[in-house]
Design a protein around this motif. Structure first.
Motif, PDB file in Angstrom:
ATOM      1  N   ALA A  16      20.029  15.555 -22.320  1.00 41.29           N
ATOM      2  CA  ALA A  16      20.823  14.367 -21.982  1.00 41.29           C
ATOM      3  C   ALA A  16      22.098  14.323 -22.819  1.00 41.29           C
ATOM      4  O   ALA A  16      23.183  14.037 -22.305  1.00 41.29           O
ATOM      5  N   TYR A  20      25.958  14.278 -21.359  1.00 40.92           N
ATOM      6  CA  TYR A  20      26.915  13.218 -21.677  1.00 40.92           C
ATOM      7  C   TYR A  20      28.135  13.726 -22.442  1.00 40.92           C
ATOM      8  O   TYR A  20      29.180  13.089 -22.440  1.00 40.92           O
ATOM      9  N   THR A  21      27.985  14.849 -23.137  1.00 34.61           N
ATOM     10  CA  THR A  21      29.103  15.366 -23.936  1.00 34.61           C
ATOM     11  C   THR A  21      29.877  16.453 -23.200  1.00 34.61           C
ATOM     12  O   THR A  21      30.653  17.181 -23.822  1.00 34.61           O
ATOM     13  N   SER A  64      20.133   7.002 -29.165  1.00 33.18           N
ATOM     14  CA  SER A  64      20.022   7.397 -27.758  1.00 33.18           C
ATOM     15  C   SER A  64      21.045   8.486 -27.442  1.00 33.18           C
ATOM     16  O   SER A  64      22.095   8.567 -28.091  1.00 33.18           O
ATOM     17  N   ARG A  66      23.114   8.639 -25.076  1.00 33.18           N
ATOM     18  CA  ARG A  66      24.385   8.005 -24.708  1.00 33.18           C
ATOM     19  C   ARG A  66      25.158   7.594 -25.968  1.00 33.18           C
ATOM     20  O   ARG A  66      26.368   7.809 -26.058  1.00 33.18           O
ATOM     21  N   ALA A  69      26.518  10.673 -27.726  1.00 30.12           N
ATOM     22  CA  ALA A  69      27.659  11.223 -26.967  1.00 30.12           C
ATOM     23  C   ALA A  69      28.890  10.340 -27.122  1.00 30.12           C
ATOM     24  O   ALA A  69      30.000  10.847 -27.326  1.00 30.12           O
ATOM     25  N   ASP A  70      28.699   9.020 -27.018  1.00 33.02           N
ATOM     26  CA  ASP A  70      29.842   8.104 -27.143  1.00 33.02           C
ATOM     27  C   ASP A  70      30.512   8.239 -28.509  1.00 33.02           C
ATOM     28  O   ASP A  70      31.735   8.245 -28.612  1.00 33.02           O
ATOM     29  N   ARG A  80      34.843   8.570 -22.073  1.00 30.57           N
ATOM     30  CA  ARG A  80      33.696   9.040 -21.309  1.00 30.57           C
ATOM     31  C   ARG A  80      34.024   8.938 -19.822  1.00 30.57           C
ATOM     32  O   ARG A  80      34.452   7.886 -19.347  1.00 30.57           O
ATOM     33  N   GLU A  82      33.600   8.278 -15.958  1.00 33.90           N
ATOM     34  CA  GLU A  82      32.751   7.369 -15.200  1.00 33.90           C
ATOM     35  C   GLU A  82      32.612   7.892 -13.781  1.00 33.90           C
ATOM     36  O   GLU A  82      33.604   8.276 -13.162  1.00 33.90           O
ATOM     37  N   ALA A 196      23.521  11.921 -14.728  1.00 32.70           N
ATOM     38  CA  ALA A 196      23.491  11.403 -16.104  1.00 32.70           C
ATOM     39  C   ALA A 196      23.592   9.889 -16.108  1.00 32.70           C
ATOM     40  O   ALA A 196      22.920   9.224 -16.889  1.00 32.70           O
ATOM     41  N   ALA A 197      24.425   9.334 -15.228  1.00 34.25           N
ATOM     42  CA  ALA A 197      24.586   7.871 -15.176  1.00 34.25           C
ATOM     43  C   ALA A 197      23.291   7.193 -14.710  1.00 34.25           C
ATOM     44  O   ALA A 197      22.924   6.125 -15.192  1.00 34.25           O
ATOM     45  N   ALA A 200      20.729   7.112 -17.543  1.00 36.42           N
ATOM     46  CA  ALA A 200      21.138   6.463 -18.799  1.00 36.42           C
ATOM     47  C   ALA A 200      20.270   5.257 -19.094  1.00 36.42           C
ATOM     48  O   ALA A 200      19.774   4.601 -18.219  1.00 36.42           O
TER      49      ALA A 200
END
Length: 200
Positions: A16, A20-21, A64, A66, A69-70, A80, A82, A196-197, A200
């Motif tokens: 994951a 995300y990255t 997490s 996410r 990654a954020d 990121r 969308e 991925a979304a 999440a």
């Protein structure tokens, strides 16, 4: 499963983070994932790899996927991506591959094909779901037939008995191959981002 890093929960967590990255530079992404693996291995080295509660505790301490990654994206000054609607992506990809059949229409075909390629490249560039790198690559691939097709036609004309109708078709096929590559890569990237979304 002797290695803690092979635990299904750890693999799912790291997969994951990898999804995300995706916008990160490849080297930075590999470095981040290697650091996370090392942290998990060290944290779980004293535990039984089958102890799911211990694995969960270590992963919760990491944060997490996410959030990880954020933080990494913020550190690199990157937004990121969308996902956009599947319908909008589909329309963009149809415009990306439309030049191939359009160019075969006598007289009006080539200008319409070029217009479709320009519109597709514009839509890709304005989309929030692809990274800047993906957008640059796609724009080059989508617009490259304007250069590749005449070059292929010139090579075929010089190397044979002039430019025959079959030669024209072959030049068009060669010229528009990059648009198919662009559409495939964009579709794959958009699909990964939507997946991925959803998870999440």
């Amino acid at each position: 499963m002797n290695e803690p890093i092979e635990h299904p929960l750890v693999r799912t967590h790291l997969d994951a983070v990898a999804r995300y990255t995706a916008p990160l530079p490849e080297e930075r992404r590999r470095e981040l994932l290697a650091d996370l693996r090392e942290h998990v291995e060290i944290s779980l080295s004293e535990c039984d790899p089958a102890d799911e509660a211990a694995v969960r505790r270590v992963l919760e301490q990491l944060g997490s996927p996410r959030a990880i990654a954020d933080a990494a994206l913020d550190e690199e000054g990157r937004a990121r991506p969308e996902p956009e609607s599947a319908g909008r992506t589909t329309r963009t990809l149809i415009l990306a591959v439309l030049p191939m059949p359009l160019v075969l229409i006598p007289a009006l075909g080539p200008p319409l094909a070029l217009a479709a390629a320009v519109i597709a490249a514009t839509r890709v560039w304005r989309s929030p779901q692809w990274t800047r790198r993906e957008k640059r690559q796609a724009a080059l691939l989508l617009l490259s037939p304007a250069l590749i097709t005449p070059l292929a036609a010139a090579v075929l004309a010089v190397s044979g008995p002039g430019l025959t109708p079959v030669g024209v078709l072959l030049a068009c096929a060669v010229g528009f191959c990059p648009t198919l590559v662009a559409a495939f890569r964009l579709a794959r990237s958009a699909s990964r981002l939507r997946t991925a979304a959803l998870t999440a």
